[in-house]
Design a protein around this motif. Structure first.
Motif, mmCIF file in Angstrom:
data_model
loop_
_atom_site.group_PDB
_atom_site.id
_atom_site.type_symbol
_atom_site.label_atom_id
_atom_site.label_comp_id
_atom_site.label_asym_id
_atom_site.label_seq_id
_atom_site.Cartn_x
_atom_site.Cartn_y
_atom_site.Cartn_z
ATOM 1 N N GLY A 14 0.792 -1.227 0.000
ATOM 2 C CA GLY A 14 0.000 0.000 0.000
ATOM 3 C C GLY A 14 0.825 1.278 0.000
ATOM 4 O O GLY A 14 0.280 2.365 0.076
ATOM 5 N N GLU A 15 2.142 1.165 -0.068
ATOM 6 C CA GLU A 15 3.016 2.335 -0.054
ATOM 7 C C GLU A 15 3.274 2.835 -1.466
ATOM 8 O O GLU A 15 3.230 2.074 -2.426
ATOM 9 C CB GLU A 15 4.373 1.982 0.573
ATOM 10 N N THR A 16 3.564 4.111 -1.582
ATOM 11 C CA THR A 16 4.072 4.660 -2.835
ATOM 12 C C THR A 16 5.583 4.515 -2.768
ATOM 13 O O THR A 16 6.223 5.055 -1.860
ATOM 14 C CB THR A 16 3.683 6.138 -2.990
ATOM 15 N N VAL A 17 6.134 3.772 -3.694
ATOM 16 C CA VAL A 17 7.571 3.488 -3.669
ATOM 17 C C VAL A 17 8.253 4.331 -4.742
ATOM 18 O O VAL A 17 7.948 4.190 -5.920
ATOM 19 C CB VAL A 17 7.840 1.984 -3.905
ATOM 20 N N PRO A 18 9.153 5.222 -4.331
ATOM 21 C CA PRO A 18 9.862 6.051 -5.307
ATOM 22 C C PRO A 18 10.695 5.195 -6.264
ATOM 23 O O PRO A 18 11.160 4.106 -5.902
ATOM 24 C CB PRO A 18 10.783 6.930 -4.455
ATOM 25 N N SER A 53 -3.774 -6.938 -1.122
ATOM 26 C CA SER A 53 -4.486 -6.105 -0.149
ATOM 27 C C SER A 53 -4.100 -6.449 1.289
ATOM 28 O O SER A 53 -4.584 -5.817 2.218
ATOM 29 C CB SER A 53 -6.000 -6.262 -0.334
ATOM 30 N N GLN A 54 -3.232 -7.431 1.464
ATOM 31 C CA GLN A 54 -2.843 -7.891 2.808
ATOM 32 C C GLN A 54 -1.398 -7.549 3.152
ATOM 33 O O GLN A 54 -0.812 -8.161 4.040
ATOM 34 C CB GLN A 54 -3.056 -9.403 2.910
ATOM 35 N N GLY A 55 -0.818 -6.579 2.474
ATOM 36 C CA GLY A 55 0.561 -6.199 2.765
ATOM 37 C C GLY A 55 1.529 -7.279 2.333
ATOM 38 O O GLY A 55 1.194 -8.154 1.543
#
Length: 119
Positions: A14-18, A53-55
Motif C-alpha cells: 500500500g506504499e508509494t515506492v519512489p 491487499s494484505q501487505g
C-alpha cells in the motif's frame, strides 16, 4: 525434504515506492536472507502471491504437507517468520501445533491449503 519459504518481492504494501527504492516485499526478502534460512528451508523470491491487499506476504510449502500463506508482514517480522519456518520444517505434515506457532503465524494466516493428492 526441503521446505520452500516463498516471499513476494514485488509487494508495495500500500506504499508509494519512489523509483529506484526497494519496495516493502523486497526489503522483507532481504531481511530474511540477511538473517539466514533455518536448516532445510529455502527462501524463494516470487513475483506475486496475489495477497496484495494484505501487505507483504509469504507462503510455506513442501511436498506432502499442508501449505500456508501469511500476510500483513514487514522486514521487522523476519525473526518470527524464520522461527515459524523452522517449526514448519520440523512438522512432518506441515501442521505445527497452534501454541507452538509464532504469534504472527497465529494471527496473520491468510490461507491454509491441503497437500496435493496425486491419483
Amino acid at each position: 525434504m526441503s521446505v520452500s519459504l516463498h516471499v513476494c518481492i514485488t509487494c508495495k504494501a500500500g506504499e508509494t515506492v519512489p523509483d529506484g527504492a526497494a519496495c516493502p516485499g523486497a526489503r522483507l526478502h532481504a531481511a530474511l536472507i540477511a538473517a539466514g534460512a533455518p536448516e532445510a528451508v529455502q527462501i524463494v523470491p516470487v513475483e506475486c502471491l496475489s495477497a496484495c491487499s494484505q501487505g507483504c506476504s509469504v507462503a510455506l510449502s513442501a511436498p506432502g504437507r499442508w501449505s500456508y500463506v501469511y500476510g500483513r508482514l514487514s522486514e521487522n517480522d523476519a525473526p518470527e517468520i524464520l522461527s515459524g519456518a523452522a517449526a514448519y520444517a520440523n512438522a512432518p505434515d506441515g501442521l505445527v501445533p497452534w501454541r507452538e506457532r509464532p504469534t504472527i503465524f497465529r494471527k496473520q494466516s491468510l490461507a491454509r491449503i491441503p497437500p496435493m493428492v496425486l491419483a
